[in-house]
Design a protein around this motif. Structure first.
Motif, short mmCIF file in Angstrom:
data_model
loop_
_atom_site.label_atom_id
_atom_site.label_comp_id
_atom_site.label_asym_id
_atom_site.label_seq_id
_atom_site.Cartn_x
_atom_site.Cartn_y
_atom_site.Cartn_z
N PRO A 154 0.90 -1.50 0.03
CA PRO A 154 0.21 0.26 -0.29
C PRO A 154 0.97 0.79 0.13
N ASP A 157 -2.64 7.57 1.12
CA ASP A 157 -3.78 6.96 1.66
C ASP A 157 -4.64 7.96 0.78
N ALA A 158 -4.21 8.96 0.34
CA ALA A 158 -4.39 9.90 -0.12
C ALA A 158 -3.44 10.44 -1.52
N GLN A 290 -2.40 0.42 -6.48
CA GLN A 290 -2.35 1.28 -6.53
C GLN A 290 -2.59 2.10 -7.84
#
Length: 434
Positions: A154, A157-158, A290
């Motif tokens: 990952p 987050d943004a 992602q």
């Protein structure tokens, strides 16, 4: 020091340069040595002609099997059977001349036969350029391969859009490749492991949301083909180096199921490859990587069979793949004969086949949301007319079409440069700054 020497040796070109010349020279020298293995008249008048006849018969049988089984619809360039025939002739001469040779002459005969076989294999490779280096021919792990866990880790987050992203200090200079098995959860398709390329920007802790390109191989073919023959990682690393580390995330899934399998990129009696590529692969991409979730920034492309498949997928799923790249593709799915194709896929149901044939779909409705890049080789007499027909059908259906004709035939001499030439177009259409 050893690692540098190994990298140099495995990076040698097999399709041009000194090693290529040496291998072709070895082919000629090896044949001469084998022809002169004996000096008696019986060898020259009987055993040499019989050996050459045996090689010709084997070559003829192989070509007949290709005609009968049709493992792929493409014809073979004349140089391919020529080099295969020379390789068989070398082996036949070595066997025919084995008896009566001293041990050291037998050793020379083995080396000569090996030189002939390697030279013939290199000659075939030079036609298609599928394995441009020693490393690709040996299928050694790519130098920039990493575990898939380092690709699926990952990120922020943004994440920012590529246009708003600033490269951080310490960004890797190159992208990375990873191999992964993409589960066929919905389709049940027996796919081989896929490959994924991620650019330098993706390898940072603060990666941006990058577009996705799905690239497909020809048939016969494997999921490494764009990496080996197309030098994809090198091309995109160079692009990224000139664009602040930005390049697409490229997924190279299996569209065949086996090297010579031909499911025609359809859901049919031959397998559910269409569902695998349009459902399973996008689902895995969305869950494991992602990337930009906006399919307006996704593209699909391929060469030969893969180009045809890209056309099929984009026409059948314009919201999923609104941009596609088709190099040397056909006008539609085929096993070589129209009747055999319909019979093998839908039990002879022509209407069912027409419903998934891209030219029929293009004739039935308009696709103003699609953008297509269609490329082909100038000397590709079989596929160039089909590319022209596809481009015309796309244009008539409202598709924005860009075409390119490149020097060369049906080989990586065209496919790699075609991708290189399409890079500005593809990046522009998938939301990357140019």
């Amino acid at each position: 020091m050893f690692s540098h020497a190994w990298r140099w040796a495995t990076g040698l070109s097999l399709v041009q340069g000194h090693l290529h010349v040496a291998l072709v020279t070895g082919l000629v020298v090896g044949l001469v040595v084998l022809l002169l293995a004996h000096r008696d008249r019986r060898w020259a008048r009987r055993r040499v002609p019989l050996a050459l006849l045996a090689a010709a018969v084997l070559l003829g049988v192989a070509q007949l099997l290709l005609v009968l089984t049709r493992p792929f619809p493409d014809g073979l360039p004349w140089l391919v059977p020529l080099f295969v025939g020379l390789g068989l002739a070398g082996l036949a001469l070595a066997v025919a001349g084995w008896a009566g040779l001293r041990w050291w002459r037998r050793g020379i005969a083995v080396l000569a036969a090996l030189a002939v076989v390697l030279g013939a294999a290199d000659g075939v490779d030079a036609v298609y350029r599928s394995f441009p280096t020693v490393a690709s021919a040996l299928q050694l792990p790519p130098y920039d391969q990493v575990p898939i866990s380092r690709v699926t880790t990952p990120g922020p987050d943004a994440p920012a859009a590529p246009a708003d992203w600033t490269p951080p200090r310490g960004m890797p200079e190159t992208g990375a490749l990873a191999q992964v098995t993409i589960p066929a959860t919905t389709s049940g398709f027996g796919a081989r492991p896929a490959w994924v390329y991620v650019p330098p920007a993706y390898r940072t802790a603060d990666r941006p949301l990058l577009p996705v390109w799905v690239l497909l191989s020809g048939q016969p073919g494997g999921t490494r083909d764009w990496i080996d023959g197309g030098q994809l990682a090198h091309r995109l690393d160079d692009w990224a180096a000139a664009h602040h580390g930005l390049a697409p995330v490229v997924v190279m899934p299996d569209a065949l199921g086996g090297e010579t399998d031909n499911p025609l990129c359809l859901d049919s009696a031959l397998g559910r490859s269409a569902t695998y590529l349009s459902v399973d692969v996008p689902a895995w991409i969305g869950s494991a990587l992602q990337v930009d979730p906006d399919h307006a920034h996704w593209a699909v492309g391929g060469l030969s069979y893969g180009g045809t498949c890209a056309l099929q997928l984009s026409v059948a799923h314009p919201d999923l793949f609104p941009t596609f790249f088709d190099v040397s593709g056909q006008r539609g799915p085929t096993l070589g004969d129209p009747t055999d194709t319909v019979q093998a896929t839908f039990g002879g149901n022509q209407a069912a086949f027409d419903a998934v044939d891209p030219l029929h779909e293009l004739a039935a409705r308009r696709y103003p949301q699609l953008s297509a890049y269609v490329a082909v080789g100038q000397d590709d007499d079989e596929y160039r007319p089909q590319a022209e027909q596809v481009a015309a059908a796309l244009g008539a259906a409202g598709v924005s079409v860009t075409t390119a004709v490149l020097p060369g035939g049906h080989s990586w001499e065209v496919w790699g440069p075609a991708l290189q030439g399409a890079l500005p177009w593809l990046t522009d259409h998938t939301g990357l700054p140019s």
